[in-house]
Write an enzyme that holds these catalytic residues in place. Structure first.
Site, PDB file in Angstrom:
ATOM      1  N   ARG A  72       0.850  -1.190   0.000  1.00  0.00           N
ATOM      2  CA  ARG A  72       0.000   0.000   0.000  1.00  0.00           C
ATOM      3  C   ARG A  72       0.887   1.243   0.000  1.00  0.00           C
ATOM      4  NH1 ARG A  72      -4.498   1.853   4.641  1.00  0.00           N
ATOM      5  NH2 ARG A  72      -4.343   4.088   4.211  1.00  0.00           N
ATOM      6  N   HIS A  73       0.386   2.321  -0.593  1.00  0.00           N
ATOM      7  CA  HIS A  73       1.040   3.628  -0.473  1.00  0.00           C
ATOM      8  C   HIS A  73       0.763   4.146   0.939  1.00  0.00           C
ATOM      9  CE1 HIS A  73       1.915   3.924  -4.746  1.00  0.00           C
ATOM     10  NE2 HIS A  73       0.647   3.763  -5.051  1.00  0.00           N
ATOM     11  N   VAL A  74       1.705   3.982   1.839  1.00  0.00           N
ATOM     12  CA  VAL A  74       1.505   4.436   3.222  1.00  0.00           C
ATOM     13  C   VAL A  74       2.870   4.681   3.866  1.00  0.00           C
ATOM     14  CG1 VAL A  74       1.429   2.069   4.173  1.00  0.00           C
ATOM     15  CG2 VAL A  74       0.278   3.948   5.397  1.00  0.00           C
TER      16      VAL A  74
END
Length: 230
Positions: A72-74
């Site tokens: 995930r983009h996190v």
């Protein structure tokens, strides 16, 4: 009792516009071949989380059947701070200027997933802005190009602390420390084939034969577009 390979919990907190879509395509093929659980979040625009959201996400990740790879983009999550087992992290970054160029054109023209993708992504962008020459944008100090967010990459490694989003030595040093302590590998997109070979060596139960899959004709065609889109 099944003996799981180590590590059996991997998080790829992918940095935007760093070729991550190509890697996710590879991961889908690898997950099917090597029988690990791939969970790819469809949340793309929420990298900063409240304390409650952090705990919820970390618990959800920890409950995925092992071996797993979560992506995930996190910004980096410190599992141990909440007494949850810390997974192994991997990531890929790219030259910040190249990333800025990629993002500039992506906002205007989308990517290979559909010709009208850009209209969905930036529907309010007017034609004169959409077709603005990047050289004009830079030389005439348009807002988009006078602050090109070269610091963007660092919070992905620094973490969720508010100070991680403030450009400066503190965020950089904390990011470097997290890379040393929690990331198995941070690759460079400009050397992607070498990065894939290293991933195969370090995580064979996830990445065995990855380079052959990457070099297959269909994936190469998609991957060329992905350098601008992911």
């Amino acid at each position: 009792m099944q003996v799981l390979p180590f590590p059996s919990q991997v998080v790829y907190n992918r940095v935007g516009k760093c070729g991550s879509r190509t890697v996710v395509i590879l991961l889908r093929l690898l997950a099917e071949r090597h029988q690990f659980n791939l969970v790819s979040s469809d949340i793309h625009n929420k990298t900063r989380l409240t304390k409650h959201e952090q705990v919820d996400l970390m618990r959800n990740i920890s409950n995925i059947p092992q071996p797993f790879l979560y992506t995930r983009h996190v910004h980096f999550l410190n599992f141990t701070r909440f007494r949850i087992e810390q997974p192994v992290y991997i990531n890929i970054i790219r030259d910040p200027i190249n990333r800025f160029l990629s993002n500039y054109f992506f906002r205007r023209f989308g990517d290979w997933r559909g010709e009208q993708n850009h209209l969905i992504r930036t529907p309010g962008m007017k034609g004169d802005e959409r077709y603005l020459d990047i050289n004009v944008c830079i030389l005439e100090n348009y807002p988009e190009c006078s602050n090109p967010r070269l610091f963007y990459i660092i919070p992905y490694f620094c973490g969720q602390h508010p100070q991680c989003r403030e450009p400066g030595v503190w965020a950089l040093e904390r990011a470097k420390q997290n890379v040393l302590e929690n990331f198995l590998i941070v690759g460079i997109l400009e050397e992607l084939e070498d990065v894939l070979l290293l991933l195969e060596r370090l995580l064979p139960h996830y990445f065995t034969d990855v380079l052959n899959i990457y070099k297959s004709p269909g994936l190469q065609e998609d991957g060329e577009h992905d350098w601008h889109g992911a």
